[in-house]
Write a protein that holds these residues in place. Structure first.
Motif, mmCIF file in Angstrom:
data_model
loop_
_atom_site.group_PDB
_atom_site.id
_atom_site.type_symbol
_atom_site.label_atom_id
_atom_site.label_comp_id
_atom_site.label_asym_id
_atom_site.label_seq_id
_atom_site.Cartn_x
_atom_site.Cartn_y
_atom_site.Cartn_z
ATOM 1 N N GLN A 212 -14.935 9.817 -6.796
ATOM 2 C CA GLN A 212 -13.370 9.856 -7.243
ATOM 3 C C GLN A 212 -12.888 8.472 -6.879
ATOM 4 O O GLN A 212 -12.987 8.146 -5.721
ATOM 5 C CB GLN A 212 -12.777 10.969 -6.460
ATOM 6 N N VAL A 213 -12.068 7.900 -7.767
ATOM 7 C CA VAL A 213 -11.609 6.721 -7.554
ATOM 8 C C VAL A 213 -10.188 6.750 -6.904
ATOM 9 O O VAL A 213 -9.557 7.454 -7.326
ATOM 10 C CB VAL A 213 -11.463 5.748 -8.840
ATOM 11 N N ASN A 214 -9.852 5.892 -5.903
ATOM 12 C CA ASN A 214 -8.559 5.953 -5.192
ATOM 13 C C ASN A 214 -8.262 4.627 -5.073
ATOM 14 O O ASN A 214 -8.380 4.024 -4.188
ATOM 15 C CB ASN A 214 -8.607 6.800 -3.775
ATOM 16 N N LEU A 215 -7.329 4.234 -5.910
ATOM 17 C CA LEU A 215 -6.803 2.867 -5.813
ATOM 18 C C LEU A 215 -5.861 2.560 -4.721
ATOM 19 O O LEU A 215 -5.705 1.432 -4.600
ATOM 20 C CB LEU A 215 -6.052 2.431 -7.435
ATOM 21 N N LEU A 216 -5.280 3.539 -4.210
ATOM 22 C CA LEU A 216 -4.633 3.328 -2.990
ATOM 23 C C LEU A 216 -5.297 3.275 -1.578
ATOM 24 O O LEU A 216 -4.606 2.990 -0.675
ATOM 25 C CB LEU A 216 -3.676 4.462 -2.691
ATOM 26 N N ALA A 217 -6.529 3.167 -1.661
ATOM 27 C CA ALA A 217 -7.469 3.135 -0.467
ATOM 28 C C ALA A 217 -8.616 2.248 -0.719
ATOM 29 O O ALA A 217 -9.620 2.414 -0.081
ATOM 30 C CB ALA A 217 -8.030 4.531 -0.155
ATOM 31 N N LEU A 218 -8.483 1.174 -1.211
ATOM 32 C CA LEU A 218 -9.432 -0.041 -1.285
ATOM 33 C C LEU A 218 -9.640 -0.474 -0.288
ATOM 34 O O LEU A 218 -8.978 -1.100 0.511
ATOM 35 C CB LEU A 218 -9.074 -0.844 -2.705
ATOM 36 N N LYS A 219 -11.194 -0.641 -0.076
ATOM 37 C CA LYS A 219 -11.695 -1.336 1.016
ATOM 38 C C LYS A 219 -10.950 -1.221 2.373
ATOM 39 O O LYS A 219 -10.770 -2.311 3.158
ATOM 40 C CB LYS A 219 -11.790 -3.044 0.740
ATOM 41 N N GLN A 220 -10.925 -0.006 2.501
ATOM 42 C CA GLN A 220 -10.363 0.370 3.984
ATOM 43 C C GLN A 220 -11.156 0.187 5.093
ATOM 44 O O GLN A 220 -12.592 0.556 4.877
ATOM 45 C CB GLN A 220 -9.905 1.781 4.014
ATOM 46 N N ALA A 221 -10.943 -0.004 6.295
ATOM 47 C CA ALA A 221 -11.620 0.024 7.482
ATOM 48 C C ALA A 221 -12.080 1.198 7.782
ATOM 49 O O ALA A 221 -11.663 2.318 7.378
ATOM 50 C CB ALA A 221 -10.859 -0.836 8.639
ATOM 51 N N PRO A 222 -13.245 1.506 8.671
ATOM 52 C CA PRO A 222 -13.723 2.793 9.163
ATOM 53 C C PRO A 222 -12.483 3.429 9.864
ATOM 54 O O PRO A 222 -11.654 2.887 10.924
ATOM 55 C CB PRO A 222 -14.690 2.440 9.988
#
Length: 322
Positions: free
Chosen positions: A71-81
């Motif tokens: 599932q693609v979530n463009l609001l959570a791109l490349k988030q930290a752990p």
């Protein structure tokens, strides 16, 4: 009165049973004991079991984290752990940990299945060539030499780039999302059997002159029975070692082809195509490349150490010294 054919058959079975008994159990125990003394191999085996268990648990981890691996979530791109995403998210906002585990399923599955298929092909060719010898041996070994002489990576790149829709395959297969997986397994299997074939041929040439093989032949056993019952179990050791060592190379080949866009295709994740997706983000999000690269490195090293441990345990000279 029993028929002569029945007597010959019963004598053959009795002789084979007698040949199968003896110090087999003590030799097996000695091999296990020698393997247990190889600490790097034991650690590698534990690491591989842990990796396999984690990869198998991918659906469970996905359920526990309440995420969808695709599932693609463009609001959570490349988030930290974070607690929601223990390893962060990738360039499309997908959970990196879950993708990594599913990628491990594919990479390990491809490597193990391909290695087993290659081992079966190489064993059949090696046993036949070694047992029959003569012209058949020469033809099979020249075929083996020809495959070895081919430039492996360029050949795989060319074969992987073939448009399957123009090969006459069923449209349903060509359109399947798993077709890239099938293709990579078949391609590597077709060129990966040569080492096993040469090892098995050499071992078969030695085994077919042994007394127990001569005894079986004298009792009327046919060539297929001698190869399957008497020769193959005694040449399986180099096959096991070569197969184990080849798994690491297969993982690297699959990763290279996937990295070049010719291996496992999205949406199916693999460690190789995860590296492909991360190559343009190496400065912005280096962890996207580090994790799949680290998994490939650990897995290849573990399989190599495991193969070394098996080689030491199965080495006849080492067994004699023990």
């Amino acid at each position: 009165m029993p028929e002569p054919a029945a007597d010959a058959s019963s004598n053959l079975l009795a002789a084979e049973a007698a040949l199968a008994t003896g110090p087999a159990r003590s030799v097996r125990a000695l091999l296990i004991r020698r393997f247990l003394q190889h600490h790097l191999a034991l650690v590698s085996l534990a690491v591989l079991i842990a990796l396999g268990a984690l990869a198998a648990a991918a659906p469970l981890v996905e359920s526990l984290l309440a995420v969808d691996a695709n599932q693609v979530n463009l609001l959570a791109l490349k988030q930290a752990p974070s607690l929601a995403h223990p390893l962060g998210t990738d360039e499309l906002g997908r959970d990196l940990l879950v993708r990594l585990l599913y990628g491990g399923q594919i990479s390990l599955l491809v490597a193990v299945v391909t290695a087993l298929i290659s081992a079966v092909i190489g064993t059949i060719i090696g046993v036949i060539a070694g047992y029959y010898g003569g012209l058949l041996d020469s033809l099979l070994m020249r075929l083996t030499d020809g495959v070895i002489a081919l430039p492996l990576l360029p050949l795989l790149i060319v074969l992987a780039a073939i448009d399957l829709s123009k090969t006459g395959l069923p449209e349903s297969l060509v359109a399947s999302e798993n077709v890239s997986l099938y293709r990579i397994v078949i391609l590597i299997s077709l060129v990966g059997w040569t080492t096993v074939a040469r090892l098995v041929r050499g071992a078969t040439l030695s085994m077919k002159t042994r007394e127990f093989v001569r005894a079986a032949r004298g009792l009327g056993a046919g060539a297929p029975r001698i190869m399957m019952v008497h020769i193959l179990p005694n040449v399986i050791s180099p096959v096991i070692v070569a197969t184990t060592l080849s798994i690491g190379n297969i993982i690297l080949l699959e990763s290279v082809l996937s990295f070049l866009g010719l291996g496992i295709q999205p949406p199916i994740p693999s460690w190789g195509n995860m590296l492909t997706n991360a190559q343009e983000l190496i400065w912005d999000a280096p962890m996207l490349a580090m994790w799949p690269g680290l998994m490939i490195f650990i897995t290849v090293i573990a399989f190599n150490f495991l193969g070394d441990g098996l080689q030491d345990a199965l080495d006849p000279r080492a067994v004699e010294k023990a």
